[in-house]
Design an enzyme around this catalytic site. Structure first.
Site, PDB file in Angstrom:
ATOM      1  N   TRP A   1       0.803  -1.317   0.076  1.00 11.50           N
ATOM      2  CA  TRP A   1      -0.012   0.033   0.161  1.00 11.50           C
ATOM      3  C   TRP A   1       0.791   1.138  -0.151  1.00 11.50           C
ATOM      4  CZ3 TRP A   1      -0.716  -3.579   4.490  1.00 11.50           C
ATOM      5  CH2 TRP A   1      -1.727  -4.404   4.004  1.00 11.50           C
ATOM      6  N   HIS A   2       1.995   1.444  -0.798  1.00 15.94           N
ATOM      7  CA  HIS A   2       2.924   2.345  -0.549  1.00 15.94           C
ATOM      8  C   HIS A   2       2.844   3.129  -1.998  1.00 15.94           C
ATOM      9  CE1 HIS A   2       5.231   0.642   3.261  1.00 15.94           C
ATOM     10  NE2 HIS A   2       3.948   1.321   3.364  1.00 15.94           N
ATOM     11  N   TYR A   3       1.845   2.887  -2.563  1.00 14.95           N
ATOM     12  CA  TYR A   3       1.805   3.494  -4.059  1.00 14.95           C
ATOM     13  C   TYR A   3       1.987   5.050  -3.866  1.00 14.95           C
ATOM     14  CZ  TYR A   3      -3.076   3.277  -2.831  1.00 14.95           C
ATOM     15  OH  TYR A   3      -4.307   3.398  -2.155  1.00 14.95           O
TER      16      TYR A   3
END
Length: 628
Positions: free
Chosen positions: A562-564
């Site tokens: 979830w580090h986009y």
């Protein structure tokens, strides 16, 4: 988790102890002194119990309807909005705000709190509050918020065109309300590359840390990872630190010692309650512009409330008043395009009036690919999220989680995005989502060994992926996810780094520290990979050589952490001070402006960014009189 019944038992025990001490005739005796000490301990437990029980009783299945209005009297439902409000903070502006911030997320909350020290602020958040939502508030329920696919969930899931399941926040506090809680600062190199003032950065991090960051309760699984990392050469051990340093470290967390989450929404307690209004369930539809001059000028925001009614909020006529987007890597490019700022062809495709043609909006989207190695255990393990991190010199971070495996009963249940029928199965291309595929998935779950439900994972994440994709619109409905591709491993350097990371992760599973803890026998690398492929991390079609070709293993088992980021890059969409190029009074403050994800987890830097940009805006506008 502490239950209501356990609280009741402690309640009775506490008051029984109190009565015993109150009736004791010799208050200075050693016996009474010992009992008094016990009372202090018991009362401490009792107060914690009562606080948690009250939260549980008010939550009602994860509902965020109720929260403490005394600490946050400025948080209101969107339907309460009136452009002709009589509030004192608007009187001098005839119903207009100095700043309108769209997105009450990880950066938006500290930004709003800071700006409210000197100016009137309206913060619009499309979700509810996190404070009484048990799926958000407790570490033990971390996975439940992600598994909730209902329209009111704090987490809105989406699937990239790559076939990887992902999530975006839909709650006040943003990603800090649904993530794994790990907190770390960016390395000094990142701060220099983005051109930020080091002194102000070093003032802004502690502002956040003093309010919501904690030292974790160090879990046995995380201790095993620490010792294993040191054994394979990821050294030195840097102890507990927020700093990003090569070697092995234990980082901070936004979960306190009772396992309760503290989100960026709590930073709103630092706001001036007389100068801020926070509207929840306020979904921005588009930015309003005045296009009569030489350059377009942002003048306000069109949003809808929880009942579907539309409202218009405006900024004041002061040329320094602004609309600020803080809606994240998906939300900000999407909002810009829905408002008429983006690639001309994309806007024309959906008949959106063009305010500014900018081909770079939505481009350069990146997500740090993660792959997981399954670690079985013959005994139950304590739940733990990211605490220990190995920061290698070959561009990979090693982390671990434990105790979040599905129960043996869950193979028969629908459970949100984790279910075969509507969740992970959706990572298979639609034409392959056959009834046979569903049954095959369920069958594989049933065939998992008992150890699969009691183990954990070692995670390896690519630090700076070179592979990028793009974001485009699907329609004009802001409630629908845009289409996004990340093109995982399309760049050969990313694949090379992943292979190195998987080799290291396999060594960690074979380490004596994990073998001693899990009570499992040492496995071959091939059997480790084979078990990991079967652990259902996604349902991208697998290949027969997954346990032999590390390159294929990386491609087939890729997941997200979830580090986009990206889509509104500095120099292409915004200026170095984050003002949107070619448009007046519009700024972006979120991770969509980043070319890379800072630190092992970007949360700390995004929180800091909100405070940093708020202080910078105030100082640029007011100078020394800003008082911050």
């Amino acid at each position: 988790m502490i239950t209501f019944n356990s609280c009741k038992r402690r309640n009775v025990a506490g008051f029984s102890l109190f009565r015993a001490i109150a009736s004791y005739s010799n208050p200075v005796s050693a016996c009474c002194f010992s009992m008094a000490l016990l009372l202090v301990v018991e009362l401490k437990r009792l107060f914690v119990c009562l606080a948690l029980c009250l939260s549980l009783l008010s939550s009602c299945q994860g509902s965020s309807k109720y929260f403490n209005p005394y600490r946050y009297p400025f948080i209101k439902p969107a339907s309460s909005f009136s452009s002709s409000s009589s509030s004192a903070i608007l009187s001098r502006n005839s119903g207009r705000y100095d700043y309108i911030i769209v997105g009450g997320g990880t950066a938006g909350c500290p930004l709003a709190a800071t700006l409210s020290q000197n100016f009137s602020v309206l913060l619009l958040e499309r979700g509810g509050v996190p404070f009484s939502n048990v799926n958000v508030s407790f570490l033990s329920n971390f996975h439940l918020a992600l598994a909730d696919t209902s329209p009111t969930s704090a987490s809105q899931y989406f699937i990239s065109t790559d076939g990887v399941l992902n999530s975006r926040a839909r709650v006040l506090g943003g990603g800090s309300s649904i993530n794994a809680g790990f907190y770390t600062r960016a390395n000094a190199g990142f701060i220099k590359r983005v051109g930020w003032d080091e002194k102000l950065v070093n003032e802004s991090y502690p502002w956040v840390e003093k309010q919501i960051v904690h030292q974790p309760n160090f879990a046995p699984w995380q201790r095993a990872l620490r010792d294993s990392l040191l054994d394979v050469g990821v050294s030195p051990f840097n102890g507990f630190t927020y700093d990003h340093i090569y070697g092995t470290k234990v980082g901070g967390t936004i979960f306190d010692r009772f396992g309760r989450r503290h989100t960026s929404a709590e930073l709103l307690a630092s706001a001036d309650p007389k100068k801020i209004t926070v509207l929840i369930h306020a979904t921005a539809q588009k930015i309003l512009f005045n296009t009569s001059g030489k350059r377009p000028k942002a003048v306000g925001v069109l949003f809808k409330d929880e009942n579907g009614k539309q409202h218009r909020a405006y900024v004041s006529n002061n040329p320094k008043s602004e609309v600020i987007l803080s809606t994240g890597a998906l939300g900000t490019p999407q909002m810009l395009m829905l408002s008429g700022v983006g690639p001309k062809a994309e806007l024309e495709k959906f008949k959106i009036p063009i305010v500014l043609d900018n081909e770079f909006v939505g481009k350069g989207m990146a997500d740090n690919p993660m792959n997981a190695i399954f670690v079985p255990s013959k005994r139950p393990v304590e739940q733990s999220l990211i605490q220990t991190v190995g920061i290698t010199k070959f561009g990979v971070y090693i982390e671990a989680s434990s105790g979040y495996g599905q129960s043996k009963d869950s193979i028969h249940c629908h459970h949100g995005i984790m279910s075969a029928e509507i969740g992970q199965l959706s990572t298979i291309p639609p034409k392959q989502r056959t009834p046979e595929a569903v049954q095959a998935y369920i069958r594989r779950k049933k065939e998992l060994p008992h150890e699969a439900f009691e183990g954990g994972f070692i995670l390896e994440k690519i630090a700076k992926p070179m592979s990028t994709g793009e974001l485009t619109l699907v329609n004009r409905n802001v409630d629908d996810n845009p289409s996004v591709s990340f093109n995982y491993f399309s760049h050969p350097d990313d694949l090379k780094s992943c292979v190195q990371g998987i080799r290291m992760a396999a060594k960690l599973v074979q380490s004596q520290h994990f073998l001693n803890y899990t009570k499992c026998d040492k496995q071959t690398v091939e059997s480790i990979l084979n078990a990991s492929v079967k652990a259902n991390v996604n349902l991208i079609p697998k290949h027969t050589n997954d346990n032999k070709s590390l390159e294929q293993f990386c491609r087939d088992t890729v997941i997200t952490i979830w580090h986009y980021h990206g889509g509104s890059h500095v120099g292409k969409v915004v200026s170095p001070d984050h003002k949107v190029l070619g448009i007046d009074r519009l700024r972006v403050v979120d991770i969509s402006t980043f070319n890379e994800s800072p630190g092992t987890n970007p949360q700390g830097t995004i929180l800091m960014m909100g405070r940093y940009m708020g202080v910078k805006i105030l100082r640029d506008r007011l100078g020394k009189t800003a008082g911050v």
